[in-house]
Write a protein that holds these residues in place. Structure first.
Motif, PDB file in Angstrom:
ATOM      1  N   ASN A   1      -5.013   1.448   5.404  1.00 45.75           N
ATOM      2  CA  ASN A   1      -5.550   1.887   4.286  1.00 45.75           C
ATOM      3  C   ASN A   1      -7.117   1.030   4.424  1.00 45.75           C
ATOM      4  O   ASN A   1      -7.112   0.047   4.312  1.00 45.75           O
ATOM      5  CB  ASN A   1      -5.116   0.944   2.953  1.00 45.75           C
ATOM      6  N   HIS A   2      -7.874   2.105   4.593  1.00 50.00           N
ATOM      7  CA  HIS A   2      -9.227   1.851   4.941  1.00 50.00           C
ATOM      8  C   HIS A   2      -9.564   0.812   5.857  1.00 50.00           C
ATOM      9  O   HIS A   2     -10.193  -0.480   5.368  1.00 50.00           O
ATOM     10  CB  HIS A   2     -10.085   1.711   3.597  1.00 50.00           C
TER      11      HIS A   2
ATOM     12  N   ASN B   1       0.835  -1.315   0.079  1.00 54.33           N
ATOM     13  CA  ASN B   1       0.015   0.019  -0.062  1.00 54.33           C
ATOM     14  C   ASN B   1       0.861   1.206  -0.097  1.00 54.33           C
ATOM     15  O   ASN B   1       0.795   2.086   0.990  1.00 54.33           O
ATOM     16  CB  ASN B   1      -0.917   0.077   1.077  1.00 54.33           C
ATOM     17  N   PRO B   2       1.636   1.260  -1.196  1.00 51.74           N
ATOM     18  CA  PRO B   2       2.568   2.674  -1.318  1.00 51.74           C
ATOM     19  C   PRO B   2       2.034   3.935  -1.386  1.00 51.74           C
ATOM     20  O   PRO B   2       0.779   4.013  -1.672  1.00 51.74           O
ATOM     21  CB  PRO B   2       3.408   2.446  -2.405  1.00 51.74           C
TER      22      PRO B   2
ATOM     23  N   VAL C   1      -7.693  -5.439  14.333  1.00 49.52           N
ATOM     24  CA  VAL C   1      -8.313  -4.630  13.291  1.00 49.52           C
ATOM     25  C   VAL C   1      -8.292  -5.357  11.873  1.00 49.52           C
ATOM     26  O   VAL C   1      -7.404  -5.918  11.524  1.00 49.52           O
ATOM     27  CB  VAL C   1      -7.592  -3.351  13.223  1.00 49.52           C
ATOM     28  N   SER C   2      -9.487  -5.250  11.089  1.00 44.90           N
ATOM     29  CA  SER C   2      -9.442  -5.572   9.755  1.00 44.90           C
ATOM     30  C   SER C   2      -9.118  -4.469   9.181  1.00 44.90           C
ATOM     31  O   SER C   2      -9.672  -3.601   9.035  1.00 44.90           O
ATOM     32  CB  SER C   2     -10.552  -6.364   9.629  1.00 44.90           C
ATOM     33  N   ALA C   3      -7.834  -4.568   8.560  1.00 47.16           N
ATOM     34  CA  ALA C   3      -7.221  -3.507   7.529  1.00 47.16           C
ATOM     35  C   ALA C   3      -7.704  -3.823   6.314  1.00 47.16           C
ATOM     36  O   ALA C   3      -6.795  -4.609   5.420  1.00 47.16           O
ATOM     37  CB  ALA C   3      -5.817  -3.434   7.931  1.00 47.16           C
ATOM     38  N   TRP C   4      -8.822  -3.470   5.735  1.00 45.52           N
ATOM     39  CA  TRP C   4      -9.604  -3.904   4.657  1.00 45.52           C
ATOM     40  C   TRP C   4      -8.624  -3.721   3.349  1.00 45.52           C
ATOM     41  O   TRP C   4      -8.482  -4.898   2.707  1.00 45.52           O
ATOM     42  CB  TRP C   4     -10.794  -3.264   4.481  1.00 45.52           C
ATOM     43  N   HIS C   5      -8.315  -2.515   3.185  1.00 46.07           N
ATOM     44  CA  HIS C   5      -7.457  -2.536   1.730  1.00 46.07           C
ATOM     45  C   HIS C   5      -6.236  -2.730   1.862  1.00 46.07           C
ATOM     46  O   HIS C   5      -5.463  -3.069   0.946  1.00 46.07           O
ATOM     47  CB  HIS C   5      -7.626  -0.986   1.174  1.00 46.07           C
ATOM     48  N   ASN C   6      -5.503  -2.996   3.301  1.00 45.73           N
ATOM     49  CA  ASN C   6      -4.286  -3.513   3.356  1.00 45.73           C
ATOM     50  C   ASN C   6      -4.388  -4.958   3.426  1.00 45.73           C
ATOM     51  O   ASN C   6      -3.324  -5.743   3.001  1.00 45.73           O
ATOM     52  CB  ASN C   6      -3.901  -3.332   4.932  1.00 45.73           C
ATOM     53  N   SER C   7      -5.406  -5.549   3.178  1.00 43.57           N
ATOM     54  CA  SER C   7      -5.721  -7.092   3.118  1.00 43.57           C
ATOM     55  C   SER C   7      -4.816  -7.524   4.052  1.00 43.57           C
ATOM     56  O   SER C   7      -4.252  -8.712   4.181  1.00 43.57           O
ATOM     57  CB  SER C   7      -5.364  -7.539   1.816  1.00 43.57           C
ATOM     58  N   ARG C   8      -4.915  -7.158   5.476  1.00 44.65           N
ATOM     59  CA  ARG C   8      -4.211  -7.846   6.602  1.00 44.65           C
ATOM     60  C   ARG C   8      -5.310  -7.785   7.984  1.00 44.65           C
ATOM     61  O   ARG C   8      -6.120  -6.914   8.069  1.00 44.65           O
ATOM     62  CB  ARG C   8      -3.024  -6.978   7.165  1.00 44.65           C
TER      63      ARG C   8
END
Lengths: 430, 416
Positions: free
Chosen positions: B125-126, A268-269, B142-149
């Motif tokens: 990220n979101h 996510n840069p 935490v569900s870091a949605w756009h980080n997909s983590r």
């Protein structure tokens, strides 16, 4: 006065007043935080930095708001064109917004909605028929240009696509790109199926507008679109990410296709890399953000070499291009005469200027300090009262910027700075 | 800010009572059934108000709120890329996130154990959802949605650790270490309080996964990357769910666990599914699926392919059996602490529906379905307007919190 109004509303809430006592239809009990204003009578003298747009708050308060009262969220690329309002990529608001000529008129969103995403709900924008721009979701658009036919082209960064907007119809469709990726073949990649990976910037070849150059960030390449044959090829970059500070060989003074770049590539840069081209189309400049230097591609020989700064050496040094140092250069703007190149030197919180005739780098705007002492580390950088003044009304070199991610010239040659972390746009009159 | 101190002084004077003296009537926002803005500033998408009262602290596209065992509320501030806490006296602070999108600190090589990252300098990220660890109130998952983590945030040490997900967006890694697994838009998570196991919805993979005590990851319901609607009455592992996918996805497929049952908003299928965690079986508990046929999606090489288009959206069924009701893109679900009521964020209908669990009868709980807007604070929730609520949750007392996303606020309905 404002505080008093606010307090009286709080009383209504705290005392649990009846609906009759509520303010308006909604029963809202607060008008939100107290707001500071930016300078409104800024002298338009040469070298003075002034507010151009934005109040310095991170948010979105609509288009129908005075230009200097508007909230942006990390504003980035702005483009000026004859006969059209300038367009701004309001990056974290996921919108492209025209800045209307009369400041009181505010803005007009030409692409983007009140949410983020990739296209319109019916996917009409994936076909040439297109969809109205205000039904098309964007995700972090970084930059854009006007095409010779009067249409507009957006680097829709996080959706891995370039999208066009036709000002006559208001319709948007995908120009190049689909799912993120790199479609394998280096030459004559049909544009209909070509894949990009976070395209951060597009520019036209000033000498031949058939050619469009794309900074294909996470593919670590600069690509070229031939708009006649509708094919893509790669101009620079072997696809690897290299960091000179880690000992990687960058490949300067050799074939650009064998060289590598340090464009941001992790999962996510933030946006990185930038392009500029001389009017004769002979030299393409490439900001290698994570290697902190600017490189040049000789378009006739295909050889890539160092233009300014040094690979892997971050710093804040003015002087001859070889001695100068940058720290995350993230945007380039070359004036039409080719006399000056402006560099958004994000982590130095400066705009630098390179005199192209003498090869000398100087500081054009910014003291090098961000606009405020950070109250809790990097945690809340926006909450900074100095955001709203930051040296406006004085010499640009005595003003503070906060991670500027874009610099451009308006039609009079004034320098327009996207003061990204201050969430506003500033102007330095020439 | 000074005006808040001034306000408090004026409040004491204007309300004409010494501290602790009983008030004449219950404040409108404390009356059962009434709705009020609880945090944020209506129709104000912004990052501001740090260190201010929650009603002076705007947010940007709220997704929900979660509560620690001590009642402390936390919420992911989705488009501000931050995690925020509501401290005593309602004061809001960011506990992680710089505001820039990103994946940990700038330039970081990763935040995997045993080298966690400085959470104060980490970017997100979101983020869409979080849950407080039942065994440690300082740990937020935490569900870091756009980080997909899935990220474990320790607010006592200001550190965070990447627990599950490589950051890539695909399906992979079942049976191996969670840190090497690949997720695709994890949107929501919850603990099974009986076992201490953490479950999460892997939205774009159309599955529910579990983090095991040994650090491994496992799919426990759904068929990876195969959207569809099937399996009710059978083993959950064979069932099909349908979440939003790709770059165009909106957050959805959120879930909650109550008393051994995992309830998930099966967003594109327009229903609420229930997974019995002991029996491993799946059922539908609200919503009527009516096939909308097939729709075209793009594969990873940019070529179109056909998938099930989910259920035909609509609005109907209030006053009748929940299984006959129709929703429009339900994204989240909550269960009251006593298990008597289910709340459904009927997002595209811009309302919250409720199901009486004993009778199975559905009604509208907040908002007017089909009428997005902002109105009605301090009045009955059923007469108010909300605008695309992406989340619904309950606090330990059973009060209902609505992430009124397009109104940029979290609203609360007091429940008796």
């Amino acid at each position: 006065m404002r505080a008093l109004t606010f307090a009286s509303l709080v009383i209504l809430a705290a005392c649990g007043g009846d609906k009759d006592e509520d303010s308006g239809d909604t029963g809202v009990t607060t008008d939100g935080p107290e707001l500071l204003s930016v300078m409104r009578d800024c002298p338009e003298t040469a070298g003075t930095i002034c507010p151009f747009a934005g109040a310095g708050y991170n948010g979105f308060n609509g288009d129908d708001v005075d230009r200097l009262d508007a909230w942006f969220s990390f504003p980035m690329g702005i483009t000026f064109a004859e006969g059209r309002p300038p367009v701004m990529a309001d990056w974290n608001n996921h919108k492209l917004r025209e800045i209307l000529p009369t400041p009181a008129d505010g803005f007009r969103t030409i692409m983007g909605t009140d949410f983020l995403g990739d296209g319109d709900p019916d996917l009409l924008d994936s076909t040439p028929a297109g969809a109205p721009g205000t039904s098309v979701n964007l995700n972090h658009p970084t930059q854009h240009i006007w095409l010779p036919d009067g249409t507009f082209l957006s680097a829709s960064w996080h959706t891995h696509k370039l999208r066009t907007w036709d000002p006559e119809t208001g319709l948007v469709h995908v120009y190049v790109g689909g799912a993120p990726g790199f479609s394998g073949i280096e030459f004559e990649d049909p544009a209909d199926t070509a894949q990009l990976n976070q395209p951060k910037e597009v520019i036209l070849d000033p000498s031949d507008d058939n050619f469009l150059y794309i900074l294909d960030m996470r593919n670590e390449r600069v690509r070229r679109l031939d708009r006649t044959t509708w094919t893509l090829d790669t101009m620079a970059g072997n696809g690897d990410k290299c960091l000179a500070a880690n000992g990687d060989a960058m490949g300067d003074d050799g074939d650009a296709l064998l060289a590598c770049f340090g464009f941001p590539k992790n999962d996510n840069p933030e946006p990185g890399g930038a392009l500029a081209m001389t009017a004769d189309g002979r030299t393409l400049y490439i900001a290698d953000s994570e290697n902190h230097y600017i490189r040049q591609l000789d378009m006739e020989t295909g050889v890539l070499s160092v233009f300014a700064g040094a690979a892997g050496e971050s710093g804040d040094v003015d002087g001859a291009v070889g001695d100068a140092r940058f720290y995350y250069p993230v945007d380039l703007e070359l004036d039409e005469a080719g006399g000056v190149m402006y560099v958004a030197d994000a982590n130095n919180h400066k705009i630098r200027a390179i005199d192209m005739a003498t090869g000398t780098v100087s500081t054009f705007a910014g003291t090098g300090e961000p606009s405020c002492e950070l109250p809790r580390g990097l945690l809340v950088p926006e909450l900074c009262d100095n955001t709203h003044s930051a040296g406006d009304g004085g010499p640009a070199t005595e003003a503070t910027l906060y991670r500027p991610f874009a610099v451009t010239l308006d039609l009079e040659g004034n320098v327009i700075i996207s003061d990204t972390y201050n969430h506003r746009v500033r102007i330095v009159h020439q | 800010m000074n005006h808040r101190i001034l306000a408090l002084a004026l409040v004491a004077a204007a309300c004409g009572g010494a501290e602790g003296e009983p008030k004449e009537k219950v404040p409108a926002c404390e009356q059962p059934g009434n709705i009020c803005t609880w945090s944020g500033v209506p129709e104000t998408a912004m990052f501001a108000g740090e260190g201010e009262h929650r009603l002076d602290a705007p947010m940007y596209l709220p997704q929900g709120v979660a509560f620690g065992s001590d009642g402390t509320p936390y919420f992911p501030d989705f488009n501000n890329h931050r995690i925020r806490e509501v401290k005593e006296d309602g004061i809001v602070y960011t506990v992680s996130g710089t505001g820039m999108l990103g994946d940990g600190p700038i330039g970081s090589s990763g935040c995997f154990a045993p080298t966690p990252c400085d959470s104060l300098n980490s970017a997100w990220n979101h983020p869409t959802d979080l849950v407080v660890d039942p065994s440690d109130p300082n740990i937020l998952w935490v569900s870091a949605w756009h980080n997909s983590r899935i990220i474990r945030l320790d607010i006592s040490t200001n550190t965070l650790e990447w627990v599950a997900g490589t950051g890539g967006r695909q399906f992979g890694g079942d049976g191996g270490p969670a840190s090497e697994a690949i997720l695709d838009l994890p949107s929501s998570l919850a603990f099974d309080d009986r076992t201490g196991e953490l479950y999460f919805t892997d939205q774009a993979n159309h599955i529910i996964r579990r983090l095991n005590a040994d650090g491994s990851i496992e799919t426990i319901a759904g068929q990876p990357r195969a959207p569809g609607f099937s399996g009710d009455g059978g083993p959950a592992i064979d069932a099909h769910f349908h979440g939003h996918t790709d770059q165009k996805a909106d957050p959805g497929s959120k879930m909650v666990i109550h008393d051994g049952i995992l309830y998930m908003a099966d967003t594109v299928n327009g229903v609420i599914r229930a997974l019995d965690l002991d029996a491993g079986t799946i059922s539908t508990v609200a919503g009527k699926y009516t096939s909308a046929g097939e729709m075209e999606l793009m594969d990873e090489d940019g070529y179109p392919y056909m998938v099930d288009a989910g259920s035909v959206p609509g609005y109907s069924g209030d006053g009748g059996p929940a299984l006959e009701a129709v929703f429009n893109t339900p994204r989240d679900v909550a269960i009251s602490p006593d298990g008597s009521t289910m709340y459904i964020a009927d997002t595209k209908n811009s309302c919250i529906r409720s199901v009486d669990m004993a009778s199975g009868i559905i009604d509208t709980f907040a908002g007017k379905c089909g009428e997005p807007g902002f109105a009605g604070d301090k009045g009955p929730a059923s007469e108010a307007l909300v605008n695309e609520p992406f989340g619904v949750s309950v606090d330990p007392d059973g009060h209902v919190y609505i992430a009124d996303s397009l109104n940029q606020v979290i609203r609360r309905v007091v429940v008796e």
